[in-house]
Design a protein around this motif. Sequence first.
Motif, PDB file in Angstrom:
ATOM      1  N   LEU A 117       0.603  -1.671  -0.428  1.00  0.00           N
ATOM      2  CA  LEU A 117      -0.285   0.526  -0.159  1.00  0.00           C
ATOM      3  C   LEU A 117       0.722   1.430  -0.192  1.00  0.00           C
ATOM      4  CD1 LEU A 117      -3.308  -0.940   2.766  1.00  0.00           C
ATOM      5  CD2 LEU A 117      -2.931  -1.217  -0.104  1.00  0.00           C
ATOM      6  N   TRP A 118       2.014   0.847   0.796  1.00  0.00           N
ATOM      7  CA  TRP A 118       3.277   1.853   0.812  1.00  0.00           C
ATOM      8  C   TRP A 118       3.475   2.489  -1.105  1.00  0.00           C
ATOM      9  CZ3 TRP A 118       8.337   1.307   0.757  1.00  0.00           C
ATOM     10  CH2 TRP A 118       9.212   1.837   0.286  1.00  0.00           C
ATOM     11  N   LEU A 119       3.641   0.853  -1.545  1.00  0.00           N
ATOM     12  CA  LEU A 119       4.008   2.011  -2.786  1.00  0.00           C
ATOM     13  C   LEU A 119       3.267   2.607  -3.599  1.00  0.00           C
ATOM     14  CD1 LEU A 119       6.521  -1.289  -3.366  1.00  0.00           C
ATOM     15  CD2 LEU A 119       6.866   1.043  -2.868  1.00  0.00           C
ATOM     16  N   ARG A 142      -0.169   3.942  -8.301  1.00  0.00           N
ATOM     17  CA  ARG A 142      -0.728   2.530  -9.433  1.00  0.00           C
ATOM     18  C   ARG A 142      -1.858   1.891  -9.050  1.00  0.00           C
ATOM     19  NH1 ARG A 142       2.343   1.462 -13.722  1.00  0.00           N
ATOM     20  NH2 ARG A 142       3.819   2.355 -13.139  1.00  0.00           N
ATOM     21  N   LYS A 143      -2.579   1.557  -9.064  1.00  0.00           N
ATOM     22  CA  LYS A 143      -3.771   0.492  -9.014  1.00  0.00           C
ATOM     23  C   LYS A 143      -3.564  -0.677  -8.109  1.00  0.00           C
ATOM     24  CE  LYS A 143      -7.342   3.101 -10.461  1.00  0.00           C
ATOM     25  NZ  LYS A 143      -6.179   4.218 -10.737  1.00  0.00           N
ATOM     26  N   TYR A 144      -2.908  -0.351  -6.814  1.00  0.00           N
ATOM     27  CA  TYR A 144      -2.381  -1.767  -5.685  1.00  0.00           C
ATOM     28  C   TYR A 144      -3.166  -2.100  -4.964  1.00  0.00           C
ATOM     29  CZ  TYR A 144       2.167  -1.481  -8.257  1.00  0.00           C
ATOM     30  OH  TYR A 144       2.808  -1.684  -8.947  1.00  0.00           O
ATOM     31  N   PRO A 145      -3.336  -2.928  -4.337  1.00  0.00           N
ATOM     32  CA  PRO A 145      -3.504  -4.214  -5.420  1.00  0.00           C
ATOM     33  C   PRO A 145      -5.177  -4.054  -6.017  1.00  0.00           C
ATOM     34  CG  PRO A 145      -4.942  -4.721  -3.634  1.00  0.00           C
ATOM     35  CD  PRO A 145      -4.093  -2.763  -3.290  1.00  0.00           C
ATOM     36  N   SER A 146      -5.618  -4.881  -6.948  1.00  0.00           N
ATOM     37  CA  SER A 146      -6.575  -5.392  -8.224  1.00  0.00           C
ATOM     38  C   SER A 146      -7.474  -5.414  -6.978  1.00  0.00           C
ATOM     39  CB  SER A 146      -6.317  -6.202  -9.450  1.00  0.00           C
ATOM     40  OG  SER A 146      -6.212  -7.051  -8.223  1.00  0.00           O
ATOM     41  N   PRO A 147      -8.731  -4.955  -7.308  1.00  0.00           N
ATOM     42  CA  PRO A 147      -9.712  -5.102  -6.899  1.00  0.00           C
ATOM     43  C   PRO A 147      -9.947  -6.951  -6.429  1.00  0.00           C
ATOM     44  CG  PRO A 147     -10.828  -3.566  -8.725  1.00  0.00           C
ATOM     45  CD  PRO A 147      -8.993  -4.284  -8.670  1.00  0.00           C
ATOM     46  N   GLU A 148      -9.616  -7.827  -7.030  1.00  0.00           N
ATOM     47  CA  GLU A 148     -10.304  -8.906  -6.869  1.00  0.00           C
ATOM     48  C   GLU A 148      -9.302  -9.721  -5.536  1.00  0.00           C
ATOM     49  OE1 GLU A 148     -12.177 -10.803  -7.604  1.00  0.00           O
ATOM     50  OE2 GLU A 148     -11.087 -13.359  -6.807  1.00  0.00           O
ATOM     51  N   MET A 179      10.852  -4.880  -9.862  1.00  0.00           N
ATOM     52  CA  MET A 179       9.598  -5.878  -8.866  1.00  0.00           C
ATOM     53  C   MET A 179       8.106  -5.378  -8.894  1.00  0.00           C
ATOM     54  SD  MET A 179      11.395  -7.439  -7.350  1.00  0.00           S
ATOM     55  CE  MET A 179      13.445  -8.026  -7.717  1.00  0.00           C
ATOM     56  N   LEU A 180       7.815  -4.519  -9.339  1.00  0.00           N
ATOM     57  CA  LEU A 180       6.558  -4.000  -9.720  1.00  0.00           C
ATOM     58  C   LEU A 180       5.469  -3.912 -10.904  1.00  0.00           C
ATOM     59  CD1 LEU A 180       7.727  -0.232  -7.463  1.00  0.00           C
ATOM     60  CD2 LEU A 180       6.502  -2.565  -6.264  1.00  0.00           C
ATOM     61  N   PRO A 181       4.698  -4.914 -10.866  1.00  0.00           N
ATOM     62  CA  PRO A 181       3.854  -4.882 -11.500  1.00  0.00           C
ATOM     63  C   PRO A 181       2.722  -3.777 -12.393  1.00  0.00           C
ATOM     64  CG  PRO A 181       2.623  -5.223 -10.054  1.00  0.00           C
ATOM     65  CD  PRO A 181       4.104  -5.339  -9.093  1.00  0.00           C
ATOM     66  N   SER A 182       3.450  -3.728 -13.919  1.00  0.00           N
ATOM     67  CA  SER A 182       2.603  -2.771 -14.037  1.00  0.00           C
ATOM     68  C   SER A 182       0.949  -2.962 -14.749  1.00  0.00           C
ATOM     69  CB  SER A 182       3.443  -1.694 -15.721  1.00  0.00           C
ATOM     70  OG  SER A 182       4.823  -2.180 -15.726  1.00  0.00           O
TER      71      SER A 182
END
Lengths: 406, 241
Positions: free
Chosen positions: A220-222, A228-234, A392-395
């Motif tokens: 959540l910090w990232l 970015r929209k982390y995490p995805s709703p699912e 490391m971070l998903p786009s």
Amino acid sequence: MSTPNVTYHTIDGRNAGTWAVLIIFAVMAAIGFLAAMYMDHNGHWVTGMTNHVVWGLPIVVAIFLIVSSTGCLNVASIGSVFEKQPYKPFGRLAGITALAVQAGGLAMLVLDLGRNDRIITFVTNLNPTSIFSLNVFLYSGFFIFVIFYLWTMMDGKKMGHLYRPAALWAFIWRLILTTGSGSIFGFMVSRSAYHSTLVAPLFIALSMSFGLAMYVLVMLWLNASTGRKYPSPELLRRLRILLGILVGVSLYFVVIHHLTNYYTAERRDVEKFLLFGDNVYVPLLWVGFGLIGSVIPMALVLLPARTFGSAKISLGLASALVVFGGHCFMYAFVVGGEAFPVELFPGKIVSSSFGDGAIAHYAPSLPEWLLVIGGYGVTGLLITVVIWALPMLPSSFPSEADQKLH
Amino acid sequence: MSESFEVSRRALLGGAAAFTAATLAPGVVLYARSTSEPVTNAVRWGMLIDVNQCQAGCTACVDACNTEFGLISHGRPDTDPQWIRKVTVKDRDTGYTQSFPVMCQHCAHPPCVDVCPTGASFRRADGIVLINRHICVGCRYCEMACPYMARNFVHEDVTDQKPYAPRGKGTSEACTMCVHRVDAGRVPACVEACTAAGHATMLFGDLNDPNSEISKRVAAVKTSQIRSDLRTDPGVRYQGL
Ligand code: SF4
Ligand code: SF4
């Protein structure tokens, strides 16, 4: 190939924000290092630690971080060992978080040694009967397995075929490692609060919830800092349920641990002390861990998200509370167990000039608090440097429809 | 730790048999052993403490230990070294009270040795449990694991070091059963002081020698070990507990 339709990115190194974060963590780490030097120079009498409470705040937090680190890997393991697609894009971040959290804990552990300049003797003079030696071996193995696992995640073309075996190994290793951490205490016949076969499974349960909470906080910090929209709703939905369940399981194990001890006549005195005594460990356990660190977070994530407005904010808040409660638990467990007198003559009234029969006093000193800040600094610094240097971070993610299939 | 006490590790690690005189620096000798024969398990050094002989107010053994090893108080009881202490034990129901010395019990199965990550804690073949201050990392695991609260951590710089028993800030320490004296054929300082004070509370000797006074006494009277339920098999036995 692990996650074919996910792309990854690094963070922007030219960004002033990135630099600010790096500098903050570096300063924290330096403060911790200086505090350790101060303790080394003067001797441990400048800390709150004594001949009775020999492991104080730095060890408490170090153990919290080491135990949590294995749980940080949860998200990666669920994605790869248990093939749950929504988790997969976050496997890399979970791997690096696990390593960084463990490194922060180990840094604190080492800096708190009376003679940290002799750290090499852990290797050159290794005593195979020591659980501590076993742990040094397990920590090193954890680094190797997780780095290898990360490699299989990141180099799908060459290493993809080893992805699942590596994931499985890392998962098995993390279970062994947490068993090792628990056994440091569980095998200790001298202190009635610890000596129990339940400590190892208890630590595994705790590692799951503490580690997931730590991971969620990093994610959540990232999310907040990279937009970015982390995490995805699912994934958000799943993480909420998962955290709720894991916190529940941890609470269950803690209750069983204390109940078992309470019903064992020889441990009843120490349990009365830890559960109902007039000391700081009682509120730390009941309120810090039980209420704030377990019951409230469970409500936050298991009640419908709309109860609290945002699903993401309530997940973040719940995770922060779990981490807070985790520190409270470890403090009550480690220091509380030391504060209760070692029983040389069970059932008798004992006294001496050396604290026999007396409740030992401990209050963390400023250098110890600073060393803890340093440990967290090391963790933060490592995460920041790695996500800056490596993708490391998903786009992008597999579509929600894809994810629901799994 | 004062660097003048650095010792070749081999001298200590060569096992019990290597405990001949190890020269550390000019004039400084560690665990000087006057005899040339190796330490063997033919001997098991032990002590018998007759609780009924011990006087409540007497601290002769404690004082002797402090003098022998240069242990001084800094006015901080929680971190000050106490290798031997007088413990008062009172029965909850009857009020019956006893006072007697407790120190490292020189266990045959010492938890401190099992847990020590670097092997700094070790047991000599003759039963004396020691700490190699030169490889101790100061993790305090032994302090946690000792069921007798026998171990201390050196919390500050040490002064008045004795050449026969180097100490070092940041490492663990405990009663050495005056190994330097024992190896020279003398009895531990506490035992000597107790006898000199006219109290025959402490008896030192070889538990493996059936003709030693201590062996005869333990064969003739009921003695016990503290927390014998833990099966550490201490070399220090108590009479009248
Ligand atoms: S009394 Fe404690 S320090 Fe001494 S040998 Fe036994 S466990 Fe080790
Ligand atoms: S403090 Fe020293 S002697 Fe004790 S367990 Fe650690 S390394 Fe071994």
